[in-house]
Design a protein around this motif. Structure first.
Motif, PDB file in Angstrom:
ATOM      1  N   ALA A 116       6.267   5.496   4.994  1.00 32.98           N
ATOM      2  CA  ALA A 116       7.250   5.596   3.912  1.00 32.98           C
ATOM      3  C   ALA A 116       8.610   6.052   4.419  1.00 32.98           C
ATOM      4  O   ALA A 116       9.643   5.737   3.824  1.00 32.98           O
ATOM      5  CB  ALA A 116       6.738   6.551   2.839  1.00 32.98           C
ATOM      6  N   TYR A 117       8.608   6.795   5.507  1.00 35.18           N
ATOM      7  CA  TYR A 117       9.868   7.246   6.103  1.00 35.18           C
ATOM      8  C   TYR A 117      10.723   6.050   6.526  1.00 35.18           C
ATOM      9  O   TYR A 117      11.950   6.091   6.447  1.00 35.18           O
ATOM     10  CB  TYR A 117       9.545   8.125   7.305  1.00 35.18           C
ATOM     11  CG  TYR A 117      10.730   8.708   8.023  1.00 35.18           C
ATOM     12  CD1 TYR A 117      11.405   9.820   7.525  1.00 35.18           C
ATOM     13  CD2 TYR A 117      11.161   8.169   9.238  1.00 35.18           C
ATOM     14  CE1 TYR A 117      12.481  10.365   8.205  1.00 35.18           C
ATOM     15  CE2 TYR A 117      12.231   8.714   9.917  1.00 35.18           C
ATOM     16  CZ  TYR A 117      12.887   9.810   9.399  1.00 35.18           C
ATOM     17  OH  TYR A 117      13.951  10.346  10.074  1.00 35.18           O
ATOM     18  N   LEU A 118      10.069   4.988   6.961  1.00 35.49           N
ATOM     19  CA  LEU A 118      10.797   3.797   7.391  1.00 35.49           C
ATOM     20  C   LEU A 118      11.296   2.970   6.218  1.00 35.49           C
ATOM     21  O   LEU A 118      12.217   2.160   6.375  1.00 35.49           O
ATOM     22  CB  LEU A 118       9.890   2.923   8.258  1.00 35.49           C
ATOM     23  CG  LEU A 118       9.405   3.542   9.575  1.00 35.49           C
ATOM     24  CD1 LEU A 118       8.379   2.633  10.236  1.00 35.49           C
ATOM     25  CD2 LEU A 118      10.575   3.804  10.508  1.00 35.49           C
ATOM     26  N   ARG A 119      10.713   3.172   5.037  1.00 37.63           N
ATOM     27  CA  ARG A 119      11.057   2.325   3.886  1.00 37.63           C
ATOM     28  C   ARG A 119      12.237   2.849   3.079  1.00 37.63           C
ATOM     29  O   ARG A 119      12.616   2.248   2.081  1.00 37.63           O
ATOM     30  CB  ARG A 119       9.835   2.196   2.973  1.00 37.63           C
ATOM     31  CG  ARG A 119       8.661   1.465   3.616  1.00 37.63           C
ATOM     32  CD  ARG A 119       7.609   1.098   2.581  1.00 37.63           C
ATOM     33  NE  ARG A 119       6.472   0.429   3.183  1.00 37.63           N
ATOM     34  CZ  ARG A 119       5.283   0.996   3.379  1.00 37.63           C
ATOM     35  NH1 ARG A 119       5.098   2.249   2.985  1.00 37.63           N
ATOM     36  NH2 ARG A 119       4.304   0.331   3.940  1.00 37.63           N
ATOM     37  N   ARG A 120      12.811   3.929   3.479  1.00 38.80           N
ATOM     38  CA  ARG A 120      13.987   4.456   2.760  1.00 38.80           C
ATOM     39  C   ARG A 120      15.048   3.370   2.633  1.00 38.80           C
ATOM     40  O   ARG A 120      15.381   2.701   3.597  1.00 38.80           O
ATOM     41  CB  ARG A 120      14.566   5.648   3.508  1.00 38.80           C
ATOM     42  CG  ARG A 120      15.825   6.249   2.897  1.00 38.80           C
ATOM     43  CD  ARG A 120      16.377   7.311   3.844  1.00 38.80           C
ATOM     44  NE  ARG A 120      17.476   8.080   3.284  1.00 38.80           N
ATOM     45  CZ  ARG A 120      18.760   7.786   3.450  1.00 38.80           C
ATOM     46  NH1 ARG A 120      19.103   6.692   4.122  1.00 38.80           N
ATOM     47  NH2 ARG A 120      19.701   8.566   2.938  1.00 38.80           N
ATOM     48  N   PRO A 121      15.610   3.161   1.431  1.00 37.23           N
ATOM     49  CA  PRO A 121      16.601   2.096   1.257  1.00 37.23           C
ATOM     50  C   PRO A 121      17.812   2.303   2.167  1.00 37.23           C
ATOM     51  O   PRO A 121      18.271   3.421   2.392  1.00 37.23           O
ATOM     52  CB  PRO A 121      16.987   2.207  -0.224  1.00 37.23           C
ATOM     53  CG  PRO A 121      15.826   2.878  -0.872  1.00 37.23           C
ATOM     54  CD  PRO A 121      15.283   3.835   0.159  1.00 37.23           C
ATOM     55  N   ALA A 122      18.314   1.203   2.680  1.00 31.87           N
ATOM     56  CA  ALA A 122      19.493   1.250   3.538  1.00 31.87           C
ATOM     57  C   ALA A 122      20.757   1.369   2.699  1.00 31.87           C
ATOM     58  O   ALA A 122      20.793   1.006   1.518  1.00 31.87           O
ATOM     59  CB  ALA A 122      19.559  -0.012   4.399  1.00 31.87           C
ATOM     60  N   THR A 123      21.806   1.889   3.314  1.00 31.23           N
ATOM     61  CA  THR A 123      23.114   1.925   2.657  1.00 31.23           C
ATOM     62  C   THR A 123      23.579   0.489   2.402  1.00 31.23           C
ATOM     63  O   THR A 123      23.480  -0.363   3.295  1.00 31.23           O
ATOM     64  CB  THR A 123      24.131   2.643   3.560  1.00 31.23           C
ATOM     65  OG1 THR A 123      23.686   3.966   3.790  1.00 31.23           O
ATOM     66  CG2 THR A 123      25.508   2.664   2.924  1.00 31.23           C
TER      67      THR A 123
END
Length: 439
Positions: free
Chosen positions: A188-195
């Motif tokens: 889930a840490y990798l799935r954080r939405p990008a700017t």
């Protein structure tokens, strides 16, 4: 030392504090098999090494009855020869409950020669061969915890150095207690939405480059600074061409945390140069995972095996795939000007985008968490791993003593160079013969 005093040291254990995994951490899987959204730690704990002042005491499996204190004198002792890493306070000895049984963890060096002291535990950064506890006792194992690269102790990347130890916990998947994902909290840490790209475009209009290099540890074995000469905005003390915007961010202690101000600043860049301080298989740090968390594309040089751990087969740019910095710069420029091609590198953030089953299974099977208060950290996990191995070895020795013909003596287990798995250093760019003598 008198046997009576040793017995007193081992028996004088205080009230036990039990640390049990009571439930999922911040990136727990839901019933449908997905994962909850990552919650940013408010105090920057994700990229902080396990603290000896964190959750301490006895770690035991849920449902395991707490045994009586009087049994402690009959338990194998694990002696931390690196006392600064001793994960139990305030005393010098603590009973720990593990999967196979119980041991006593201690930092009291007076118990070193006792027959019950079955293993000596060392932290690699602190280990010095000249200060090793010699003569080495035949009944004791030496166990090494060294999650760092050879930069911190080059001796351990050589065969004679690593073979001093029987058990290891290193970044390598080949070590006895492997820690290759020590900097990755979860999928889930990798799935954080990008700017959004529109917001990054505004940042560009203010005069900033597409690529960021944040580094303050210069002249390392990976020779990374030789590669970094053009194209990037370089913050930190190495090749600096820009100042970080605030005094807080200029403090190098902030650079390895999840500080919200720092993350907001870093997320405005589309690419991060992510160069490890050493080139070792499976050695991957926050330099790789943090850009992916923020939705920047890592331009990476480090672990030769990094592809094995990526969320999919199109999520990072590998410097070594390009014949020169100029060719790499041309490719970055192409992606910078083509949003559709760029966004393919962030496809892993979409539902179902993490397709690497090896990565997902490795995260699922590990028994420790990354600064997750609901899970043991890898320091406590390593301690229990050694305890379980020593209990098994002790049982095998007793069985052999009772019936040599039926039970063979246990074979010694010796660490191998693959437990560090670092090839010889090479120049960051060009041939060694081309490097000036004074460089």
């Amino acid at each position: 030392m008198a046997a009576g005093h040793v017995g007193a040291v081992l028996a004088a254990l205080g009230v036990l504090t039990v640390c049990e995994a009571g439930g999922p951490g911040p990136a727990a899987e839901d019933e449908a098999g997905g994962e909850a959204a990552w919650a940013e730690p408010w105090d920057g704990t994700v990229f902080r090494p396990p603290s000896a002042l964190g959750a301490v005491g006895v770690s035991r499996r849920p449902g395991t009855p707490q045994p009586g204190q009087e049994e402690a004198v009959d338990l194998p002792v694990l002696l931390w020869w690196s006392p600064g890493l001793f994960p139990h306070f305030p005393g010098d000895s603590e009973r720990i409950e593990c999967a196979r049984g119980a041991c006593v963890a201690s930092r009291d060096r007076r118990v070193r020669a006792d027959s019950r002291t079955r293993a000596l535990l060392f932290y690699g950064t602190d280990f010095r061969a000249s200060e090793a506890p010699l003569p080495r006792l035949a009944h004791q194992s030496w166990a090494l915890l060294h999650e760092e690269s050879p930069l911190n102790n080059f001796l351990l990347s050589h065969g004679p150095g690593i073979r001093l130890f029987n058990l290891t916990a290193t970044f390598s998947r080949h070590s006895d207690y492997p820690l290759p994902l020590q900097w990755l909290p979860g999928a889930a840490y990798l799935r954080r939405p990008a700017t959004p790209l529109q917001e990054r475009a505004e940042w560009r209009r203010l005069g900033y480059a597409p690529v960021l290099y944040l580094q303050s540890h210069c002249d390392v074995p990976a020779d990374r600074d030789r590669y970094v000469r053009e194209l990037v905005d370089s913050y930190g003390k190495c090749l600096q061409n820009k100042e970080l915007p605030t005094a807080r961010l200029q403090d190098t202690a902030t650079a390895t945390t999840e500080d919200p101000e720092l993350l907001a600043f870093l997320s405005r860049y589309k690419f991060h140069l992510a160069l490890e301080n050493a080139i070792c298989n499976d050695y991957m740090t926050e330099k790789l995972w943090r850009p992916m968390h923020l939705g920047a594309v890592p331009v990476y040089r480090g672990s030769p095996s990094v592809r094995d751990w990526m969320p999919n087969n199109h999520s990072i740019i590998l410097i070594d795939d390009f014949e020169s910095p100029q060719k790499l710069a041309e490719f970055i420029d192409f992606l910078d000007k083509n949003d559709e091609a760029y966004m393919k590198y962030l496809a892993y953030k979409q539902p179902g985008g993490i397709t690497n089953q090896f990565l997902l299974e490795s995260l699922k099977q590990r028994e420790w968490g990354v600064n997750d208060p609901l899970l043991p950290n890898y320091l406590n996990g390593f301690e229990c791993f050694v305890c379980d191995r020593e209990l098994a070895r002790w049982d095998a020795e007793k069985a052999h003593a009772a019936s040599p013909g039926d039970s063979p003596a246990p074979e010694p287990h010796i660490a191998q160079p693959s437990h560090m798995d670092c090839p010889a250093p090479t120049p960051g760019y060009g041939d060694a013969a081309e490097i000036p003598e004074n460089d």
